[in-house]
Write a protein that holds these residues in place. Sequence first.
Motif, PDB file in Angstrom:
ATOM      1  N   THR A 127      15.149 -15.429 -24.800  1.00 20.01           N
ATOM      2  CA  THR A 127      14.709 -14.594 -25.921  1.00 20.01           C
ATOM      3  C   THR A 127      15.209 -13.168 -25.732  1.00 20.01           C
ATOM      4  OG1 THR A 127      12.708 -15.929 -26.235  1.00 20.01           O
ATOM      5  CG2 THR A 127      12.705 -13.721 -27.174  1.00 20.01           C
ATOM      6  N   ALA A 128      15.090 -12.670 -24.500  1.00 22.04           N
ATOM      7  CA  ALA A 128      15.550 -11.313 -24.194  1.00 22.04           C
ATOM      8  C   ALA A 128      17.051 -11.178 -24.425  1.00 22.04           C
ATOM      9  CB  ALA A 128      15.207 -10.968 -22.742  1.00 22.04           C
ATOM     10  N   LEU A 129      17.821 -12.182 -24.017  1.00 18.34           N
ATOM     11  CA  LEU A 129      19.278 -12.155 -24.235  1.00 18.34           C
ATOM     12  C   LEU A 129      19.607 -12.080 -25.713  1.00 18.34           C
ATOM     13  CD1 LEU A 129      20.576 -14.784 -21.631  1.00 18.34           C
ATOM     14  CD2 LEU A 129      21.177 -12.348 -21.718  1.00 18.34           C
ATOM     15  N   ARG A 178      13.880 -24.554 -27.556  1.00 16.83           N
ATOM     16  CA  ARG A 178      15.213 -24.825 -27.034  1.00 16.83           C
ATOM     17  C   ARG A 178      15.940 -23.510 -26.744  1.00 16.83           C
ATOM     18  NH1 ARG A 178      18.749 -26.994 -30.250  1.00 16.83           N
ATOM     19  NH2 ARG A 178      17.661 -26.531 -32.172  1.00 16.83           N
ATOM     20  N   LYS A 179      16.754 -23.515 -25.687  1.00 14.43           N
ATOM     21  CA  LYS A 179      17.409 -22.286 -25.248  1.00 14.43           C
ATOM     22  C   LYS A 179      18.274 -21.655 -26.332  1.00 14.43           C
ATOM     23  CE  LYS A 179      17.457 -23.436 -20.330  1.00 14.43           C
ATOM     24  NZ  LYS A 179      18.294 -23.688 -19.135  1.00 14.43           N
ATOM     25  N   ILE A 180      19.109 -22.466 -26.997  1.00 17.91           N
ATOM     26  CA  ILE A 180      19.982 -21.934 -28.049  1.00 17.91           C
ATOM     27  C   ILE A 180      19.150 -21.405 -29.207  1.00 17.91           C
ATOM     28  CG2 ILE A 180      21.791 -22.485 -29.722  1.00 17.91           C
ATOM     29  CD1 ILE A 180      22.726 -22.366 -26.823  1.00 17.91           C
ATOM     30  N   ALA A 181      18.070 -22.117 -29.539  1.00 18.30           N
ATOM     31  CA  ALA A 181      17.194 -21.683 -30.632  1.00 18.30           C
ATOM     32  C   ALA A 181      16.539 -20.345 -30.292  1.00 18.30           C
ATOM     33  CB  ALA A 181      16.130 -22.743 -30.901  1.00 18.30           C
ATOM     34  N   GLN A 202      17.058 -16.965 -32.330  1.00 21.47           N
ATOM     35  CA  GLN A 202      15.863 -16.332 -32.886  1.00 21.47           C
ATOM     36  C   GLN A 202      15.781 -14.869 -32.476  1.00 21.47           C
ATOM     37  OE1 GLN A 202      13.612 -17.691 -34.949  1.00 21.47           O
ATOM     38  NE2 GLN A 202      12.395 -15.822 -35.059  1.00 21.47           N
ATOM     39  N   GLY A 203      16.021 -14.588 -31.197  1.00 19.57           N
ATOM     40  CA  GLY A 203      15.989 -13.216 -30.709  1.00 19.57           C
ATOM     41  C   GLY A 203      17.059 -12.356 -31.375  1.00 19.57           C
ATOM     42  N   PHE A 204      18.263 -12.928 -31.493  1.00 17.40           N
ATOM     43  CA  PHE A 204      19.378 -12.202 -32.119  1.00 17.40           C
ATOM     44  C   PHE A 204      19.062 -11.873 -33.575  1.00 17.40           C
ATOM     45  CE2 PHE A 204      23.383 -12.238 -34.525  1.00 17.40           C
ATOM     46  CZ  PHE A 204      24.093 -11.245 -33.857  1.00 17.40           C
TER      47      PHE A 204
END
Length: 204
Positions: A41-43, A107-110, A114-116
């Motif tokens: 999420t931070a990324l 999920r990691k990609i999700a 979402q964060g972006f």
Amino acid sequence: MLLQIIPFLTASILLTLSPGPDIIYVLVQSMTNGKKAGIMTALGLVSGILIHTSLVAFGVSAIIKESETLFWIIKIFGAGYLFYLAYKVYGSDGGIKIESSKKLPTRKIALLKQGFIMNVLNPKVTIFFLAFFPGFLWDTEGNTVLQFYILGFLFMIQAMIIFGLIALISGKISKYLLQHPRSGVILKWIQVVVFIAIGVLILI
């Protein structure tokens, strides 16, 4: 250059540590879905900073080339906006509300997307960068686009480090906040002081 970078980093760190929506979201994701979810999420959140930096870099740099007067108008607007933010924070109760949610993506990609998207679609971030960054340019006669990107990358690095640490120690942080629900008051006053200090720095 260092005379601008050091206060810029100091202000950036204090602002990132303040209880805003981004840092709360990272904390919630870490508590709900684990540390790795918080880091992803931070990324996503941090990567969105590139878009806002680009908008400010090319827009303000074009204005600087056109008119020094217009650039000063932007700086005055920036200082005024920061004073306004200080006033808004001053009027808040300083409480920090943390609510976990099972509806958050896992999920990691999700999480990354979402964060972006959260960051990019928040116009307040662009407005804040417009108010914050121009006051820390060290050579308005030089390559201002490059200077904006240097400031942007420094902001991204410190934000990622802080968000990452928040994700890793999310359990301890949430426990502390539950035991000390009014701890946000201290961070509230730090925000007020930082916003006012940056506003004054931009003007002088």
